[in-house]
Design a protein around this motif. Structure first.
Motif, PDB file in Angstrom:
ATOM      1  N   GLY A  85       0.779  -1.229   0.000  1.00 46.02           N
ATOM      2  CA  GLY A  85       0.000   0.000   0.000  1.00 46.02           C
ATOM      3  C   GLY A  85       0.810   1.277   0.000  1.00 46.02           C
ATOM      4  N   LYS A 101       0.780   4.211  -4.969  1.00 45.58           N
ATOM      5  CA  LYS A 101      -0.418   4.041  -5.781  1.00 45.58           C
ATOM      6  C   LYS A 101      -0.176   4.679  -7.143  1.00 45.58           C
ATOM      7  CE  LYS A 101      -3.215   4.439  -1.615  1.00 45.58           C
ATOM      8  NZ  LYS A 101      -4.308   5.185  -0.924  1.00 45.58           N
ATOM      9  N   SER A 104      -7.516   1.788  -2.568  1.00 46.97           N
ATOM     10  CA  SER A 104      -7.001   1.464  -1.243  1.00 46.97           C
ATOM     11  C   SER A 104      -7.127  -0.039  -1.033  1.00 46.97           C
ATOM     12  CB  SER A 104      -7.756   2.224  -0.151  1.00 46.97           C
ATOM     13  OG  SER A 104      -9.078   1.749  -0.026  1.00 46.97           O
TER      14      SER A 104
END
Length: 125
Positions: A54, A57, A70
């Motif tokens: 994560g 992005k 997400s």
């Protein structure tokens, strides 16, 4: 490996939708994830991808500033929050997992993908 998308539907221009993708059969936190789409008569294209942890992005230019990706490792789920939707966003949206572990958010560099079956998003008044 199984990826199951949900959340598609019909929405008016300017509206919002949230897509979800539940993943099973692989160690979710070790794999980069992404969303792709295919409009009628067009090839499938990348929309947004997220690194396995994560930390990074990636968004394609047409959706920058409108879509947010997400992931929730506790739920083995990746999300795509879509705002200010336009008619040109109409497509089948597919969830994908990088087949390799510890992949980046550069989904164009993935060596192979696992795919979901897709969910239809239609933006129309």
């Amino acid at each position: 490996v199984q990826l199951v998308e949900s959340g598609g539907g019909l929405v008016q221009p300017g509206g919002s939708l949230t897509l979800s993708c539940i993943v099973s059969g692989l160690t979710f936190q070790n794999h980069a994830m992404g969303w792709f789409r295919q409009a009628p008569g067009k090839e499938r294209e990348g929309v947004s991808c997220i690194r396995y942890d994560g930390a990074n992005k990636y968004y394609e230019d047409p959706v920058k500033g409108r879509f947010t990706i997400s992931r929730d490792p506790l739920k083995n789920t990746v999300y795509l929050y879509m705002n200010f939707l336009k008619p040109e966003d109409t497509a089948i949206y597919y969830c994908a997992a990088d087949a390799a572990r510890y992949g980046s958010s550069n989904c164009g560099a993935w060596s192979g993908n696992y795919w979901g079956r897709g969910t239809q998003v239609t933006v129309s008044s």
